[in-house]
Each structure stands twice: as C-alpha cells, then as structure tokens.
Design a protein around this motif. Structure first.
Motif, PDB file in Angstrom:
ATOM      1  N   LEU A  33       0.710  -1.386  -0.025  1.00  0.00           N
ATOM      2  CA  LEU A  33      -0.134  -0.080   0.015  1.00  0.00           C
ATOM      3  C   LEU A  33       0.807   1.410   0.077  1.00  0.00           C
ATOM      4  O   LEU A  33       0.478   2.258  -0.693  1.00  0.00           O
ATOM      5  CB  LEU A  33      -1.023   0.034   1.145  1.00  0.00           C
ATOM      6  CG  LEU A  33      -1.823  -1.216   1.344  1.00  0.00           C
ATOM      7  CD1 LEU A  33      -2.726  -0.925   2.562  1.00  0.00           C
ATOM      8  CD2 LEU A  33      -2.762  -1.462   0.162  1.00  0.00           C
ATOM      9  N   THR A  34       2.082   1.274   0.559  1.00  0.00           N
ATOM     10  CA  THR A  34       2.844   2.454   0.637  1.00  0.00           C
ATOM     11  C   THR A  34       4.288   2.062   0.962  1.00  0.00           C
ATOM     12  O   THR A  34       4.845   0.853   0.680  1.00  0.00           O
ATOM     13  CB  THR A  34       2.427   3.366   1.594  1.00  0.00           C
ATOM     14  OG1 THR A  34       3.052   4.554   1.666  1.00  0.00           O
ATOM     15  CG2 THR A  34       2.424   2.803   2.993  1.00  0.00           C
ATOM     16  N   ASN A  35       5.368   2.989   1.398  1.00  0.00           N
ATOM     17  CA  ASN A  35       6.604   2.727   1.543  1.00  0.00           C
ATOM     18  C   ASN A  35       7.412   2.119   0.226  1.00  0.00           C
ATOM     19  O   ASN A  35       7.888   1.149   0.261  1.00  0.00           O
ATOM     20  CB  ASN A  35       6.809   1.901   2.718  1.00  0.00           C
ATOM     21  CG  ASN A  35       6.301   2.450   4.078  1.00  0.00           C
ATOM     22  OD1 ASN A  35       5.756   3.621   3.969  1.00  0.00           O
ATOM     23  ND2 ASN A  35       6.787   1.870   5.021  1.00  0.00           N
ATOM     24  N   HIS A  40       4.572   3.234  -6.963  1.00  0.00           N
ATOM     25  CA  HIS A  40       5.400   4.403  -6.749  1.00  0.00           C
ATOM     26  C   HIS A  40       6.806   4.608  -7.827  1.00  0.00           C
ATOM     27  O   HIS A  40       7.033   5.641  -8.419  1.00  0.00           O
ATOM     28  CB  HIS A  40       5.882   4.436  -5.224  1.00  0.00           C
ATOM     29  CG  HIS A  40       6.927   5.278  -4.633  1.00  0.00           C
ATOM     30  ND1 HIS A  40       8.164   5.427  -4.860  1.00  0.00           N
ATOM     31  CD2 HIS A  40       6.673   6.459  -3.881  1.00  0.00           C
ATOM     32  CE1 HIS A  40       8.783   6.532  -3.943  1.00  0.00           C
ATOM     33  NE2 HIS A  40       7.731   7.036  -3.388  1.00  0.00           N
ATOM     34  N   THR A  60       3.809  13.762  -0.248  1.00  0.00           N
ATOM     35  CA  THR A  60       2.403  14.001   0.264  1.00  0.00           C
ATOM     36  C   THR A  60       1.943  15.119  -0.493  1.00  0.00           C
ATOM     37  O   THR A  60       0.599  15.243  -0.715  1.00  0.00           O
ATOM     38  CB  THR A  60       2.180  13.955   1.640  1.00  0.00           C
ATOM     39  OG1 THR A  60       3.095  14.627   2.410  1.00  0.00           O
ATOM     40  CG2 THR A  60       2.136  12.357   2.079  1.00  0.00           C
ATOM     41  N   ASN A 212      11.340   9.690   4.441  1.00  0.00           N
ATOM     42  CA  ASN A 212      10.765   8.439   5.480  1.00  0.00           C
ATOM     43  C   ASN A 212      11.660   8.349   6.869  1.00  0.00           C
ATOM     44  O   ASN A 212      12.282   7.624   6.899  1.00  0.00           O
ATOM     45  CB  ASN A 212      11.256   7.004   4.566  1.00  0.00           C
ATOM     46  CG  ASN A 212      10.992   5.964   5.159  1.00  0.00           C
ATOM     47  OD1 ASN A 212       9.959   5.482   5.637  1.00  0.00           O
ATOM     48  ND2 ASN A 212      11.686   4.698   4.863  1.00  0.00           N
ATOM     49  N   ASN A 227       7.570  11.913   7.840  1.00  0.00           N
ATOM     50  CA  ASN A 227       6.673  10.835   6.905  1.00  0.00           C
ATOM     51  C   ASN A 227       6.336  11.668   5.917  1.00  0.00           C
ATOM     52  O   ASN A 227       4.906  12.399   6.278  1.00  0.00           O
ATOM     53  CB  ASN A 227       5.640  10.167   7.907  1.00  0.00           C
ATOM     54  CG  ASN A 227       4.839   9.286   6.940  1.00  0.00           C
ATOM     55  OD1 ASN A 227       5.131   9.129   5.982  1.00  0.00           O
ATOM     56  ND2 ASN A 227       3.955   8.540   7.617  1.00  0.00           N
ATOM     57  N   LYS A 229       5.541  10.293   2.505  1.00  0.00           N
ATOM     58  CA  LYS A 229       5.553   9.454   1.850  1.00  0.00           C
ATOM     59  C   LYS A 229       4.199   9.178   0.963  1.00  0.00           C
ATOM     60  O   LYS A 229       3.202   9.465   1.443  1.00  0.00           O
ATOM     61  CB  LYS A 229       5.786   7.737   2.263  1.00  0.00           C
ATOM     62  CG  LYS A 229       7.186   7.728   2.854  1.00  0.00           C
ATOM     63  CD  LYS A 229       7.247   6.397   3.511  1.00  0.00           C
ATOM     64  CE  LYS A 229       6.673   6.491   4.955  1.00  0.00           C
ATOM     65  NZ  LYS A 229       5.787   5.698   5.246  1.00  0.00           N
ATOM     66  N   MET A 230       4.317   9.024  -0.504  1.00  0.00           N
ATOM     67  CA  MET A 230       3.153   8.869  -1.199  1.00  0.00           C
ATOM     68  C   MET A 230       2.718   7.305  -1.264  1.00  0.00           C
ATOM     69  O   MET A 230       3.357   6.599  -1.386  1.00  0.00           O
ATOM     70  CB  MET A 230       3.419   9.412  -2.839  1.00  0.00           C
ATOM     71  CG  MET A 230       2.205   9.626  -3.822  1.00  0.00           C
ATOM     72  SD  MET A 230       2.632   9.927  -5.369  1.00  0.00           S
ATOM     73  CE  MET A 230       2.424  11.915  -5.184  1.00  0.00           C
ATOM     74  N   SER A 231       1.415   7.396  -1.120  1.00  0.00           N
ATOM     75  CA  SER A 231       0.782   5.872  -1.018  1.00  0.00           C
ATOM     76  C   SER A 231       0.878   5.425  -2.415  1.00  0.00           C
ATOM     77  O   SER A 231       0.796   6.031  -3.648  1.00  0.00           O
ATOM     78  CB  SER A 231      -0.654   5.851  -0.469  1.00  0.00           C
ATOM     79  OG  SER A 231      -1.478   6.429  -1.594  1.00  0.00           O
ATOM     80  N   GLU A 232       0.433   4.024  -2.580  1.00  0.00           N
ATOM     81  CA  GLU A 232       0.562   3.129  -3.947  1.00  0.00           C
ATOM     82  C   GLU A 232      -1.072   3.849  -4.789  1.00  0.00           C
ATOM     83  O   GLU A 232      -0.699   3.937  -5.837  1.00  0.00           O
ATOM     84  CB  GLU A 232       0.434   2.013  -3.612  1.00  0.00           C
ATOM     85  CG  GLU A 232       1.762   1.373  -3.458  1.00  0.00           C
ATOM     86  CD  GLU A 232       2.587   1.402  -4.629  1.00  0.00           C
ATOM     87  OE1 GLU A 232       3.446   2.312  -4.372  1.00  0.00           O
ATOM     88  OE2 GLU A 232       2.728   0.329  -5.451  1.00  0.00           O
ATOM     89  N   THR A 234      -2.051   6.517  -4.649  1.00  0.00           N
ATOM     90  CA  THR A 234      -1.709   7.986  -5.285  1.00  0.00           C
ATOM     91  C   THR A 234      -1.054   7.812  -6.285  1.00  0.00           C
ATOM     92  O   THR A 234      -1.286   8.527  -7.252  1.00  0.00           O
ATOM     93  CB  THR A 234      -1.237   8.998  -4.104  1.00  0.00           C
ATOM     94  OG1 THR A 234      -2.096   8.937  -3.007  1.00  0.00           O
ATOM     95  CG2 THR A 234      -0.969  10.457  -4.636  1.00  0.00           C
TER      96      THR A 234
END
Ligand code: T4K
Length: 368
Positions: A33-35, A40, A60, A212, A227, A229-232, A234
């Motif tokens: 979902l993210t990271n 991404h 973000t 991160n 933090n 980070k852009m999510s998957e 997005t």
C-alpha cells in the motif's frame, strides 16, 4: 428561476474511473500500500520521462516538499523569497526554522525581481526560494548566478510549473531542488501529492531518506526526517493521469485562447501574460484590473460571486502582509510592485471542463 451553475476558479481533472479501478484492485490484492511500492516506482519513471528530469522523489504535498528541501540543504538564518505566492511558500520556510526575507516582484513576470535580490543578502542569508508564478519561469540564469557568487542554495517553488520548459530544458532542472504540487487544483493532480526534483542521485537519496523519517536501514537513522511518503493508490492515479496530461493542457490552451477573444479590448482589463509568451501549461488565467476599468478588482470579484462565478484573488494578501509575518515592532516591508499586483489581480475559472457557454457567461458579467 434556477440559479446559474457555480463556476469555480478551478475544477480537478480526473481520468475515466474505469482506467483507475483495475489498478486499485491490484493494489488491494497485493497488500503493498505504501513505502515505495511498484506503483511508486512506475510513477517516478513516468514523470521522469514526461518532465525530462532525473532524480525525482514523491511526497504527500508540495508544502512538505518545500520544507524538506530546505532541511536537506541545511539552510540557516534567512532565505530570500517572494511575497507574491500562496502562503505555503512562506510557511515552509518558517517550519524549517528559517526567516523569510521578502523581495519585490517584477511587475511583468510577477516572479521575484532578480535585480533586487543582491540588495537583500546579509551575512545570515543561506538560500533563495523563488516561485515560477502561474508556471512562468523565473529569471533562473540571474538567480543561479547570484547564488553562485554568494554561495547560496536555491529552491524553486515549482507548484505551478508542471511540464514547463525553459530554453529547451525542463525548468525543474535549475536550482538545487524544485518542488511540484499535484494538489487537486493543479494542472496535473493526484488529489494531494507532489514531487521534489534533485540535481544529483546523491541529493535525491538524502531527500528520499528525509521523506521516510531519515531512515537509512533497519538499524540506522541519519536525520530527523518526516513521514511524507506517497501511497500506492496516489502513485497509481498519477500514472493514469500522465496518459491524459497533454490533452488536459491542450484543452486549457483553447480556453485561454477563447478568454483572450472574449475579453480583449475591455478598457482597464489586462492579461498578465501575452498570448505569444513561452509555452505554458495554462495553469491559471490571471487578469489585472486597472484604473481604466469601470469597476475595481474587488467590485468585479464580488459582482462575479453574485453571479455564481467564484474567481479568486491569487495572491492577495501578500504573504508579507499577513500579521504573523510582520517584523517584530517593525513595518511591513515596502513592496510596491507586489502590492500593486495583489490589489489588481483576479484569476478567472480555468479548467478543461469549462464550456464555451460558461466562458461567455463569465465574459458577460465582466462586460456588464
Ligand atoms: N506553492 C504554491 C505557489 C502554491 O500555489 C501551493 C498551493 C503550494 C506551494 C502548496 O502546494 P500543496 O501543499 O497544496 O501541494 C488552493 C490549493 O489548496 C493549493 O494547493 C494551491 N496552491 C492554492 C493556490 O489553491 P485554496 O485554499 O485557495 O483552495 P480551495 O479549497 O479554496 O479551492 C479552490 C477552488 O477549487 C474551490 O473554490 C473549488 C475548487 N475545488 C477545490 C478542491 C480542493 C474543487 O472543485 N475540488 C476540490 O477538490 O488553496
């Protein structure tokens, strides 16, 4: 009688939902979902190809991107910036513990006046944060030259400058970092989002870690990162939007062209940018209301609102005029060009879905 439809200064552009849904299903199934997941990475590749720059980090939003860029460059003390911007430009500096020093704008480009920057440099100055206002490039050559001579770092607030090129290269390739906004109201949007462009792979790595928490690996943290980070979800939306961006910009160009036909020759109404100006992304349609017009800018703004047309006074008030930016016990700095433009500017509705009839409705209110 039915009230006329509300026309806002902008409406977000979205791709057909059917193009996005299969990606959402894949993300749901994958549980990534993210990271820094696969979407991404794919979005970064797509952006890099489209924009013509390497070393892109996703964030973000642009406000956080500007803060992190200032932090990454270890800026201290004072940073020279423009008063004619969205408040996020100044706020990012304050959040980074820096003092914004405002310098007047050039009345033609509405960007920071590069000729006035040197006079504002003090022993405490560590950087310049300039804006490509409404997507029109700053005088980047002069800014880079000043920065080099005074050992200053440069961040460009490129929130409006998606896809803009300058003398054959991406405008994002200037400065130490450029920061894009993908907010819903922008030419290119991922609902919320943004990107930081760095000059080198090393600088990008540092930014990626700041996004991160400053984490280097499971046992090492190198800085007080955030933090951001852009999510998957997005990033996947960004990849879909990229397929449509050229079409969106072409539609905007036609709307710009129609406004010029509809509103040309109105006494006291001036377009900020001449039609033959360098290629644009047509982010906004700013006009200036001058003495020759039969209404003041504010009268026109309220008259449009009475007619359900929600134009906006971007950027009024100036950032430097917000009380929280006032010098302690001092006076607001003199900024005659910025103040004059801020009192006359009005951004008219500008977005791909705006119809010819709606543009005529807006023009009729302005003429009436
Ligand atoms: N630097 C500069 C130079 C910027 O202009 C901005 C943002 C930033 C930095 C920071 O970027 P981000 O951190 O946001 O990525 C809006 C936007 O929120 C802001 O992103 C933008 N600049 C600024 C110029 O405009 P507001 O407070 O004027 O937005 P709002 O909610 O009044 O929206 C304007 C109109 O847009 C509404 O009347 C209706 C329409 N709208 C808006 C949204 C959010 C929609 O139709 N749908 C929507 O979802 O700040």
């Amino acid at each position: 009688m039915e009230a006329p439809k509300n026309l806002f200064v902008t409406r977000p552009t979205l791709p057909p939902l059917g193009e996005y849904l299969p990606l959402i299903e894949k993300i749901w199934a994958s549980r990534i979902l993210t990271n820094s997941g696969p979407y991404h990475a794919q979005f970064i590749d797509g952006l890099s190809h489209y924009l013509g720059v390497e070393h892109i980090s996703l964030v973000t939003n642009a406000t956080v991107g500007l803060m992190l860029a200032a932090k990454a460059l270890h800026l201290t003390g004072e940073v020279i910036t423009t008063p004619f911007s969205f408040v996020a430009t100044g706020h990012a500096l304050l959040w980074a513990g820096l003092k914004p020093v405002f310098v007047d704008i050039n009345p033609n480009t509405l960007n920071i006046d590069a000729n006035r920057i040197e006079a504002a440099i003090t022993p405490r100055t560590s950087g310049i944060m300039a804006l490509h206002c409404y997507g029109r490039p700053c005088y980047v050559e002069a800014i880079e030259d000043i920065a080099k001579r005074h050992s200053l770092r440069v961040i460009y607030d490129a929130a409006h400058a998606f896809g803009i090129r300058h003398k054959g290269q991406s405008v994002l390739s200037f400065g130490d970092h450029s920061v894009l906004s993908f907010h819903a109201t922008k030419v290119f949007n991922t609902l919320e989002g943004g990107a930081i462009v760095s000059r080198s792979a090393e600088a990008k790595l540092h930014i990626d870690r700041l996004i991160n928490y400053g984490i280097v690996d499971e046992q090492t943290v190198e800085s007080t990162g955030f933090n951001a980070k852009m999510s998957e979800l997005t990033a996947a939306l960004g990849t879909v939007q990229l397929k449509h961006i050229d079409g969106y910009i072409e539609q905007r160009q036609q709307i710009d062209f129609r406004y010029r036909k509809l509103l040309g020759n109105i006494p006291g109404l001036h377009f900020v940018h001449p039609p033959e100006a360098a290629p644009s992304n047509y982010y906004a349609l700013p006009i200036l209301i001058g003495a020759g017009h039969h209404r003041s800018r504010d009268e026109l703004y309220f008259r449009l609102r009475e007619n359900n047309v929600f134009a906006r006074r971007y950027f009024y008030p100036l950032i430097s005029d917000f009380p929280m930016y006032a010098e302690p016990h001092g006076q607001a700095p003199e900024m005659p060009n910025a103040r004059s433009v801020a009192s006359r500017v009005l951004c008219l509705p500008m977005y791909p879905d705006l119809t010819e009839d709606e543009q005529e409705r807006i023009a009729n209110v302005i003429r009436s």
